[in-house]
Motif scaffolding. Structure first.
Motif, PDB file in Angstrom:
ATOM      1  N   TRP A  59      -1.454 -16.511   1.616  1.00  0.00           N
ATOM      2  CA  TRP A  59      -1.569 -15.106   2.013  1.00  0.00           C
ATOM      3  C   TRP A  59      -0.590 -14.767   3.135  1.00  0.00           C
ATOM      4  CZ3 TRP A  59      -7.582 -15.392   2.421  1.00  0.00           C
ATOM      5  CH2 TRP A  59      -8.147 -15.362   1.132  1.00  0.00           C
ATOM      6  N   PHE A  60      -0.490 -15.658   4.118  1.00  0.00           N
ATOM      7  CA  PHE A  60       0.441 -15.388   5.220  1.00  0.00           C
ATOM      8  C   PHE A  60       1.894 -15.525   4.774  1.00  0.00           C
ATOM      9  CE2 PHE A  60      -3.378 -15.700   7.819  1.00  0.00           C
ATOM     10  CZ  PHE A  60      -3.197 -14.584   8.624  1.00  0.00           C
ATOM     11  N   ASN A  61       2.180 -16.430   3.855  1.00  0.00           N
ATOM     12  CA  ASN A  61       3.522 -16.498   3.280  1.00  0.00           C
ATOM     13  C   ASN A  61       3.853 -15.196   2.552  1.00  0.00           C
ATOM     14  OD1 ASN A  61       3.972 -19.094   4.223  1.00  0.00           O
ATOM     15  ND2 ASN A  61       3.350 -20.062   2.311  1.00  0.00           N
ATOM     16  N   ARG A  62       2.852 -14.645   1.898  1.00  0.00           N
ATOM     17  CA  ARG A  62       3.049 -13.370   1.204  1.00  0.00           C
ATOM     18  C   ARG A  62       3.396 -12.268   2.201  1.00  0.00           C
ATOM     19  NH1 ARG A  62       0.017 -11.298  -3.880  1.00  0.00           N
ATOM     20  NH2 ARG A  62       0.613  -9.104  -3.957  1.00  0.00           N
ATOM     21  N   LEU A  63       2.707 -12.235   3.336  1.00  0.00           N
ATOM     22  CA  LEU A  63       3.015 -11.220   4.348  1.00  0.00           C
ATOM     23  C   LEU A  63       4.439 -11.376   4.868  1.00  0.00           C
ATOM     24  CD1 LEU A  63      -0.292 -10.931   6.424  1.00  0.00           C
ATOM     25  CD2 LEU A  63       0.493  -9.529   4.495  1.00  0.00           C
ATOM     26  N   ASP A  64       4.892 -12.608   5.048  1.00  0.00           N
ATOM     27  CA  ASP A  64       6.277 -12.844   5.477  1.00  0.00           C
ATOM     28  C   ASP A  64       7.266 -12.296   4.450  1.00  0.00           C
ATOM     29  OD1 ASP A  64       5.607 -14.095   7.868  1.00  0.00           O
ATOM     30  OD2 ASP A  64       5.775 -16.116   7.034  1.00  0.00           O
ATOM     31  N   SER A  65       7.055 -12.620   3.182  1.00  0.00           N
ATOM     32  CA  SER A  65       7.988 -12.146   2.162  1.00  0.00           C
ATOM     33  C   SER A  65       7.868 -10.635   1.968  1.00  0.00           C
ATOM     34  CB  SER A  65       7.811 -12.894   0.836  1.00  0.00           C
ATOM     35  OG  SER A  65       6.534 -12.709   0.311  1.00  0.00           O
ATOM     36  N   LEU A  66       6.686 -10.090   2.203  1.00  0.00           N
ATOM     37  CA  LEU A  66       6.496  -8.642   2.124  1.00  0.00           C
ATOM     38  C   LEU A  66       7.349  -7.936   3.180  1.00  0.00           C
ATOM     39  CD1 LEU A  66       5.068  -6.113   1.037  1.00  0.00           C
ATOM     40  CD2 LEU A  66       3.158  -6.654   2.563  1.00  0.00           C
ATOM     41  N   MET A  67       7.328  -8.447   4.400  1.00  0.00           N
ATOM     42  CA  MET A  67       8.121  -7.806   5.457  1.00  0.00           C
ATOM     43  C   MET A  67       9.612  -7.936   5.156  1.00  0.00           C
ATOM     44  SD  MET A  67       7.497  -5.902   7.911  1.00  0.00           S
ATOM     45  CE  MET A  67       8.660  -4.979   8.906  1.00  0.00           C
ATOM     46  N   LEU A  68      10.040  -9.037   4.579  1.00  0.00           N
ATOM     47  CA  LEU A  68      11.453  -9.169   4.172  1.00  0.00           C
ATOM     48  C   LEU A  68      11.805  -8.117   3.101  1.00  0.00           C
ATOM     49  CD1 LEU A  68      11.854 -13.046   4.019  1.00  0.00           C
ATOM     50  CD2 LEU A  68      12.786 -11.485   5.750  1.00  0.00           C
ATOM     51  N   ALA A  69      10.900  -7.885   2.172  1.00  0.00           N
ATOM     52  CA  ALA A  69      11.129  -6.861   1.138  1.00  0.00           C
ATOM     53  C   ALA A  69      11.168  -5.467   1.754  1.00  0.00           C
ATOM     54  CB  ALA A  69      10.053  -6.958   0.050  1.00  0.00           C
ATOM     55  N   VAL A  70      10.339  -5.231   2.768  1.00  0.00           N
ATOM     56  CA  VAL A  70      10.380  -3.950   3.480  1.00  0.00           C
ATOM     57  C   VAL A  70      11.744  -3.776   4.142  1.00  0.00           C
ATOM     58  CG1 VAL A  70       9.475  -2.700   5.493  1.00  0.00           C
ATOM     59  CG2 VAL A  70       7.897  -3.694   3.815  1.00  0.00           C
ATOM     60  N   GLU A  71      12.233  -4.830   4.776  1.00  0.00           N
ATOM     61  CA  GLU A  71      13.537  -4.767   5.459  1.00  0.00           C
ATOM     62  C   GLU A  71      14.664  -4.434   4.472  1.00  0.00           C
ATOM     63  OE1 GLU A  71      14.400  -4.775   8.637  1.00  0.00           O
ATOM     64  OE2 GLU A  71      12.319  -4.928   9.247  1.00  0.00           O
ATOM     65  N   GLU A  72      14.529  -4.849   3.216  1.00  0.00           N
ATOM     66  CA  GLU A  72      15.553  -4.540   2.222  1.00  0.00           C
ATOM     67  C   GLU A  72      15.701  -3.026   2.005  1.00  0.00           C
ATOM     68  OE1 GLU A  72      14.926  -8.563  -0.504  1.00  0.00           O
ATOM     69  OE2 GLU A  72      14.362  -6.614  -1.324  1.00  0.00           O
ATOM     70  N   VAL A  73      14.599  -2.300   2.125  1.00  0.00           N
ATOM     71  CA  VAL A  73      14.672  -0.855   1.905  1.00  0.00           C
ATOM     72  C   VAL A  73      14.782  -0.052   3.193  1.00  0.00           C
ATOM     73  CG1 VAL A  73      13.530  -0.875  -0.344  1.00  0.00           C
ATOM     74  CG2 VAL A  73      12.152  -0.605   1.713  1.00  0.00           C
ATOM     75  N   VAL A  74      14.322  -0.616   4.288  1.00  0.00           N
ATOM     76  CA  VAL A  74      14.374   0.089   5.567  1.00  0.00           C
ATOM     77  C   VAL A  74      15.735  -0.136   6.247  1.00  0.00           C
ATOM     78  CG1 VAL A  74      13.344   0.278   7.869  1.00  0.00           C
ATOM     79  CG2 VAL A  74      11.884   0.026   5.867  1.00  0.00           C
ATOM     80  N   GLY A  75      16.261  -1.328   6.073  1.00  0.00           N
ATOM     81  CA  GLY A  75      17.577  -1.654   6.631  1.00  0.00           C
ATOM     82  C   GLY A  75      17.595  -2.049   8.067  1.00  0.00           C
TER      83      GLY A  75
END
Length: 171
Positions: free
Chosen positions: A155-171
């Motif tokens: 679950w915590f690994n998922r949160l890490d990868s989720l924030m990386l995916a957010v950074e892809e669109v937020v920049g």
């Protein structure tokens, strides 16, 4: 394939990677799932035979549009979308609402949309606050059912990868 928005496609790509294929772990409270679509939520579906196209249609219709993710900024929409899959609609929307301090009634209304779209609060700030809410949700799950502790690292690994995916669109 329907003409989905770029934001939805990005969120879906992340989600399908995070969820993976067919799973039927007896210890997982989600039960039988494929692409994150559960038999518990869709008892009429043959989950093992579910196609990626069918899952996409379900996610768009029953998750993305119902939670008004199409009206949220990129990044925040991904957080909410993924949260709905993990925790259900009401909890995910409450997590969003708590981030900027809107009444957490679990309903996406005008105040929630305005608060999520305001330029006074950054997308990153809202997303970080949602991550905190999700961490607390995972902690409560384990506190209420210690057998679920075996999933906490994932679950915590998922949160890490989720924030990386957010950074892809937020920049």
């Amino acid at each position: 394939m329907k003409p989905y928005s770029v934001t939805f496609i990005h969120a879906l790509d992340y989600l399908l990677r995070a969820e993976g294929g067919y799973v039927n772990d007896p210890a997982d409270r989600g039960g039988e799932t494929k692409y994150g679509i559960s038999k518990r939520a869709y008892p009429h579906l043959n989950i093992a035979a579910l196609t990626e196209e069918q899952a996409t249609d379900i996610y768009y219709r029953d998750y993305w549009l119902k939670a008004k993710c199409d009206q949220l900024p990129p990044g925040i929409s991904l957080m909410v979308f993924d949260g709905i899959v993990q925790h259900g609609s009401t909890t995910a929307i409450q997590q969003l609402q708590r981030a900027p301090g809107v009444t957490d009634d679990g309903i996406i209304g005008q105040r929630t949309l305005i608060s999520a779209n305001t330029t006074m609060v950054s997308v990153r700030f809202i997303c970080q606050r949602i991550l905190t809410q999700r961490s607390r949700t995972y902690a409560r799950i384990v506190a209420n059912n210690p057998s679920q502790a075996k999933f906490i690292s994932g679950w915590f690994n998922r949160l890490d990868s989720l924030m990386l995916a957010v950074e892809e669109v937020v920049g």
